[in-house]
Design an enzyme around this catalytic site. Structure first.
Site, PDB file in Angstrom:
ATOM      1  N   ASP A   4      15.602  35.864 -12.609  1.00  0.00           N
ATOM      2  CA  ASP A   4      14.401  36.108 -11.812  1.00  0.00           C
ATOM      3  C   ASP A   4      14.902  36.330 -10.391  1.00  0.00           C
ATOM      4  O   ASP A   4      15.182  35.371  -9.667  1.00  0.00           O
ATOM      5  CB  ASP A   4      13.457  34.907 -11.891  1.00  0.00           C
ATOM      6  CG  ASP A   4      12.195  35.105 -11.066  1.00  0.00           C
ATOM      7  OD1 ASP A   4      11.776  36.261 -10.872  1.00  0.00           O
ATOM      8  OD2 ASP A   4      11.636  34.093 -10.606  1.00  0.00           O
ATOM      9  N   GLU A  64      14.380  40.758 -14.280  1.00  0.00           N
ATOM     10  CA  GLU A  64      13.014  41.164 -13.967  1.00  0.00           C
ATOM     11  C   GLU A  64      13.030  42.505 -13.256  1.00  0.00           C
ATOM     12  O   GLU A  64      13.800  42.715 -12.317  1.00  0.00           O
ATOM     13  CB  GLU A  64      12.326  40.118 -13.099  1.00  0.00           C
ATOM     14  CG  GLU A  64      10.868  40.456 -12.836  1.00  0.00           C
ATOM     15  CD  GLU A  64      10.182  39.396 -12.005  1.00  0.00           C
ATOM     16  OE1 GLU A  64       9.417  38.609 -12.576  1.00  0.00           O
ATOM     17  OE2 GLU A  64      10.426  39.358 -10.790  1.00  0.00           O
ATOM     18  N   ASP A 138      10.863  29.511 -10.760  1.00  0.00           N
ATOM     19  CA  ASP A 138      11.884  30.573 -10.824  1.00  0.00           C
ATOM     20  C   ASP A 138      12.780  30.383 -12.049  1.00  0.00           C
ATOM     21  O   ASP A 138      13.224  31.346 -12.663  1.00  0.00           O
ATOM     22  CB  ASP A 138      12.754  30.567  -9.554  1.00  0.00           C
ATOM     23  CG  ASP A 138      11.925  30.642  -8.293  1.00  0.00           C
ATOM     24  OD1 ASP A 138      11.490  31.749  -7.947  1.00  0.00           O
ATOM     25  OD2 ASP A 138      11.702  29.592  -7.666  1.00  0.00           O
TER      26      ASP A 138
END
Length: 163
Positions: A4, A64, A138
């Site tokens: 992330d 991501e 996260d």
């Protein structure tokens, strides 16, 4: 391995898959110092992520996808810097990189493409059979991305285009 990305905080999660099952190997965050220059922060991110890659030798890095919100273009630019460094680490280690849109990850994990953070944390907890929800968010996001990468490689479909 799921990532992330962020300039301030980058979440990471390393999972091991055996058939349909997955288990957590390591998860955490790489936090850069706000008072440092951009170059120093990116180097810190590079070094931290390189340590994780060298410790686990992942085969695939699920990342991501970069998105931008029209009201916050600066956030997208900063995230782009972080994604560039993360992709560089993968390239240096000869790791394949797959990118996943946040809404697709949320939909796969919860059935809702707009699921809030706590739903993602709970879904990750359940799928990895953890005793508690992964924190901070996260870390949960990185693990959710890793799980999506696992499902895509196991099933042999392109989740980015099929959801």
């Amino acid at each position: 391995m799921g990532i992330d990305p962020g300039l301030n905080v980058t979440g990471y999660g390393v999972i091991e898959s055996r058939g349909a099952s997955v288990r957590l190997l390591e998860a955490g965050i790489i936090r850069t110092k706000r008072g440092q220059t951009m170059a120093q922060r990116l180097l810190e991110l590079h070094n931290g992520l390189t340590e994780v890659v060298e410790a686990h030798h992942p085969h695939v890095m699920a990342l991501e996808q970069l998105f931008s919100h029209y009201q916050r273009p600066r956030t997208a630019i900063l995230m782009g810097h972080a994604r560039g460094v993360i992709t560089l680490v993968a390239g240096q280690a000869e790791i394949a990189v797959d990118s996943f849109e946040p809404t697709k990850v949320k939909k796969l994990m919860t059935g809702n493409g707009r699921a809030p953070k706590h739903q993602i944390q709970l879904a990750v907890k359940i799928q990895l059979k953890l005793r508690s929800i992964p924190e901070p968010a996260d870390v949960a996001d990185a693990l959710a991305i890793a799980i999506c990468g696992h499902h895509e490689s196991r099933i042999g479909i392109n989740l980015r285009n099929s959801l």
